[in-house]
Enzyme design. Structure first.
Site, PDB file in Angstrom:
ATOM      1  CB  VAL A  83      48.991 -17.645 -22.228  1.00  0.00           C
ATOM      2  CG1 VAL A  83      48.317 -18.945 -21.803  1.00  0.00           C
ATOM      3  CG2 VAL A  83      48.335 -17.101 -23.506  1.00  0.00           C
ATOM      4  N   GLY A  84      49.410 -14.214 -21.012  1.00  0.00           N
ATOM      5  CA  GLY A  84      50.233 -13.013 -21.180  1.00  0.00           C
ATOM      6  C   GLY A  84      49.375 -11.805 -20.869  1.00  0.00           C
ATOM      7  CG  HIS A 130      41.957  -2.931 -12.500  1.00  0.00           C
ATOM      8  ND1 HIS A 130      40.909  -3.053 -11.628  1.00  0.00           N
ATOM      9  CD2 HIS A 130      41.657  -1.921 -13.315  1.00  0.00           C
ATOM     10  CE1 HIS A 130      40.021  -2.145 -11.906  1.00  0.00           C
ATOM     11  NE2 HIS A 130      40.441  -1.450 -12.916  1.00  0.00           N
ATOM     12  CG  ASP A 160      47.030  -7.991  -6.118  1.00  0.00           C
ATOM     13  OD1 ASP A 160      46.552  -6.879  -6.375  1.00  0.00           O
ATOM     14  OD2 ASP A 160      47.501  -8.291  -5.008  1.00  0.00           O
ATOM     15  CB  THR A 210      47.641  -0.094  -4.628  1.00  0.00           C
ATOM     16  OG1 THR A 210      46.601  -0.520  -5.502  1.00  0.00           O
ATOM     17  CG2 THR A 210      47.152   1.075  -3.806  1.00  0.00           C
ATOM     18  N   GLY A 266      53.318  -1.002  -4.528  1.00  0.00           N
ATOM     19  CA  GLY A 266      54.637  -1.435  -4.987  1.00  0.00           C
ATOM     20  C   GLY A 266      55.257  -2.507  -4.102  1.00  0.00           C
ATOM     21  NE  ARG A 267      51.685  -3.408   0.731  1.00  0.00           N
ATOM     22  CZ  ARG A 267      50.662  -3.660   1.558  1.00  0.00           C
ATOM     23  NH1 ARG A 267      50.893  -3.982   2.815  1.00  0.00           N
ATOM     24  NH2 ARG A 267      49.436  -3.589   1.134  1.00  0.00           N
ATOM     25  N   PRO A 268      56.381  -6.033  -2.565  1.00  0.00           N
ATOM     26  CG  PRO A 268      58.352  -6.899  -1.640  1.00  0.00           C
ATOM     27  CD  PRO A 268      57.502  -5.668  -1.695  1.00  0.00           C
ATOM     28  NE  ARG A 269      50.472  -7.948  -6.199  1.00  0.00           N
ATOM     29  CZ  ARG A 269      50.298  -7.597  -7.475  1.00  0.00           C
ATOM     30  NH1 ARG A 269      50.650  -8.421  -8.441  1.00  0.00           N
ATOM     31  NH2 ARG A 269      49.761  -6.440  -7.775  1.00  0.00           N
ATOM     32  CB  THR A 328      46.508  -0.276   0.388  1.00  0.00           C
ATOM     33  OG1 THR A 328      45.241   0.308   0.715  1.00  0.00           O
ATOM     34  CG2 THR A 328      46.302  -1.707  -0.085  1.00  0.00           C
TER      35      THR A 328
HETATM   36  P1  IMP Z   1      43.098  -2.112   3.062  1.00  0.00           P
HETATM   37  O1  IMP Z   1      42.074  -2.550   2.066  1.00  0.00           O
HETATM   38  O2  IMP Z   1      43.992  -1.023   2.549  1.00  0.00           O
HETATM   39  O3  IMP Z   1      42.495  -1.797   4.392  1.00  0.00           O
HETATM   40  O4  IMP Z   1      44.081  -3.367   3.335  1.00  0.00           O
HETATM   41  C1  IMP Z   1      43.648  -4.521   4.035  1.00  0.00           C
HETATM   42  C2  IMP Z   1      44.328  -5.764   3.506  1.00  0.00           C
HETATM   43  O5  IMP Z   1      43.817  -6.069   2.215  1.00  0.00           O
HETATM   44  C3  IMP Z   1      45.839  -5.657   3.345  1.00  0.00           C
HETATM   45  O6  IMP Z   1      46.419  -6.917   3.586  1.00  0.00           O
HETATM   46  C4  IMP Z   1      46.007  -5.310   1.871  1.00  0.00           C
HETATM   47  O7  IMP Z   1      47.264  -5.684   1.369  1.00  0.00           O
HETATM   48  C5  IMP Z   1      44.878  -6.121   1.272  1.00  0.00           C
HETATM   49  N1  IMP Z   1      44.376  -5.592   0.020  1.00  0.00           N
HETATM   50  C6  IMP Z   1      43.482  -4.596  -0.141  1.00  0.00           C
HETATM   51  N2  IMP Z   1      43.215  -4.414  -1.442  1.00  0.00           N
HETATM   52  C7  IMP Z   1      43.929  -5.322  -2.120  1.00  0.00           C
HETATM   53  C8  IMP Z   1      44.045  -5.648  -3.511  1.00  0.00           C
HETATM   54  O8  IMP Z   1      43.407  -5.071  -4.399  1.00  0.00           O
HETATM   55  N3  IMP Z   1      44.924  -6.647  -3.807  1.00  0.00           N
HETATM   56  C9  IMP Z   1      45.602  -7.326  -2.851  1.00  0.00           C
HETATM   57  N4  IMP Z   1      45.515  -7.068  -1.549  1.00  0.00           N
HETATM   58  C10 IMP Z   1      44.690  -6.069  -1.189  1.00  0.00           C
END
Ligand code: IMP
Length: 459
Positions: free
Chosen positions: A449-450, A61, A33, A335, A337-340, A158
């Site tokens: 920057v945006g 993305h 991300d 993908t 919607g989870r808070p990061r 995910t």
């Molecule tokens: P999976 O790829 O769905 O098996 O997830 C495995 C780990 O990778 C989990 O912690 C996901 O949150 C992380 N992950 C997979 N793809 C991405 C991404 O594109 N961005 C951030 N985290 C990701």
């Protein structure tokens, strides 16, 4: 139809970024991300081909072109420019339903997606609906209380079936590749061999977890695949051969990594990783183009750190500053919607990933998100039991033990979102970027920057 940057403008961008001639890989250096899509999208204008090399619909993305916003999961970002060669390489795992959804959605918005612009590797593996079921049940099974552990943290996948699909690729006998969609009668026989094994596996997982699922029917699965295969099969190609030809003609390829180096199955923070080689090293196995052919590796880095899913994160901020970064940076998964999880930039991790991926240039994204913070911290070292820790931990248990050592720099004292060059940035923002470049020994060539293409401060 999106507006596109002119070739002259992007040639200037490549020159300003100081890239060497030839191909380039774009790779995330944190936990994903980082904003890779924006840089791929900007640079794609200058390159002849864009090749995605790993991952699947777990990636996401968002590309903003003018007032149009495109949320892509599988499609290479170059697809937004007419006439480019876009490749989904053999290292990608393809959810056919998701890919068809993206193709249809982009066509509805006026883009041309045809077999002369989108090439899908016949060797790429197919994510089927049972992979998603298996992904969910495997997570549930892994986190079941047992006799020894009270609480077990899941991988936090995910749920897109990525792990089970790559596992089948390694197992071979239960795998389906894109080439298999071209011969449905042969696929029918293949599914009748695979589906009983899958049903047995899913049944066992259900018995263990107390969950339920409907047994899969091989013929119904084939009926589901058929209309998707009709759309995708015309795009199948020998993409390695195609890319070699592109290179032989002195044309330039942009290799697009999904996920990021700390999520690499070999070099990331195992087991809290994804199931592919998402460092720049995967560009070669994932497309069939060797390493010596690629002279530029552009590492994409957020101005701070984020992580989704499980696993230790030494610089995580569980406080108002972390909440502020999440809110201003809109840090919620594209993908899922989870808070990061948000925190300060971790230069120890970055030095490690910049070496593994061989970064020759760095882009610092989302710099504007930090603009209103009074001071900024950068993690420059780890300590364990009061002693300096050398290197980067190989295990998550070890990573969980480290304490970050911070350097503090003053905040930017003003907005940065209108700056078009690094020289235009406030001195404090430049000092922040210089600190990162000096620590990594790699030049920072762009600061975003945006979200828009033109909100970029280039060197
Ligand atoms: P999976 O790829 O769905 O098996 O997830 C495995 C780990 O990778 C989990 O912690 C996901 O949150 C992380 N992950 C997979 N793809 C991405 C991404 O594109 N961005 C951030 N985290 C990701």
């Amino acid at each position: 139809m999106p507006t596109t940057a002119s070739n002259t403008e992007s040639a200037t961008l490549i020159e300003r970024m100081g890239l060497k001639p030839g191909h380039a890989t774009i790779v995330g250096l944190q936990w994903g991300d980082e904003g890779k899509g924006k840089v791929v999208d900007m640079l794609a204008a200058e390159f002849d081909a864009v090749a995605r090399y790993n991952g699947g619909a777990n990636a996401g993305h968002t590309v903003v072109v003018g007032d149009e916003k495109y949320a892509l999961h599988l499609m290479p970002s170059g697809i937004l420019y007419p006439g480019k060669v876009n490749v989904l390489g053999n290292g990608v795992v393809i959810d056919p339903e998701q890919l068809v959804k993206e193709i249809t959605g982009l066509r509805e918005r006026g883009l041309t997606i045809d077999p002369a612009t989108l090439f899908i590797s016949s060797r790429a593996h197919v994510v089927l609906p049972y992979h998603k079921t298996q992904d969910r049940l495997q997570e549930a099974a892994y986190t079941m209380p047992n006799a020894l552990d009270q609480v077990v943290e899941g991988i936090g996948t995910t749920g897109r079936g990525i792990g089970p699909c790559y596992a089948d690729k390694a197992l071979r006998s239960t795998a389906v590749r894109m080439a298999d969609l071209a011969d449905l009668e042969s696929l029918r026989h293949q599914l009748h061999r695979i589906v009983p094994i899958k049903n047995a596996t899913l049944k066992a997982l259900c018995e263990y977890t107390g969950e339920t699922h409907e047994p899969i029917n091989a013929d119904a699965l084939l009926d589901w695949i058929k209309p998707l295969a009709d759309i995708l099969v015309p795009h199948l190609a020998d993409t390695a051969g195609l890319l070699h030809k592109v290179g032989d003609e002195d044309k330039r390829i942009l290799f697009e990594g999904a996920n990021a180096t700390l999520l690499d199955i070999d070099h990331g923070t195992y087991p809290y990783v994804t199931s592919s080689n998402c460092s720049s090293l995967g560009a070669h196995t994932g497309t069939g183009v060797p390493g010596h052919a690629v002279g530029n590796v552009i590492g994409i880095v957020k101005a701070y750190q984020t992580r989704v899913g499980g696993g230790p994160m030494p610089t995580e901020l569980n406080d108002a500053t972390g909440d502020r970064i999440r809110e201003v940076g809109r840090e919620f998964g594209t993908t899922t919607g989870r808070p990061r999880r948000c925190g300060w930039i971790d230069l120890v991790a970055l030095r490690y990933t910049a070496r593994v991926s061989g970064a020759t240039a760095v882009c610092v994204m989302l710099l504007d998100v930090l603009a209103d913070l009074p001071e900024l911290k950068l993690c420059t070292g780890y300590r364990v039991d009061g002693k300096a820790y050398d290197g980067y931990p190989a295990t998550s248990e070890e990573l969980a033990k480290v304490e970050p050592v911070y350097e503090t720099l003053p905040g930017f004292a003003g907005p940065v979102d209108g700056c078009k060059s690094i020289a235009e940035l406030p001195e404090s923002a430049r000092a922040y970027l210089d600190f990162i470049a000096d620590y990594l020994g790699v030049p920072v060539v762009l600061a975003s920057v945006g979200p828009k293409r033109d909100q970029s401060a280039v060197r």
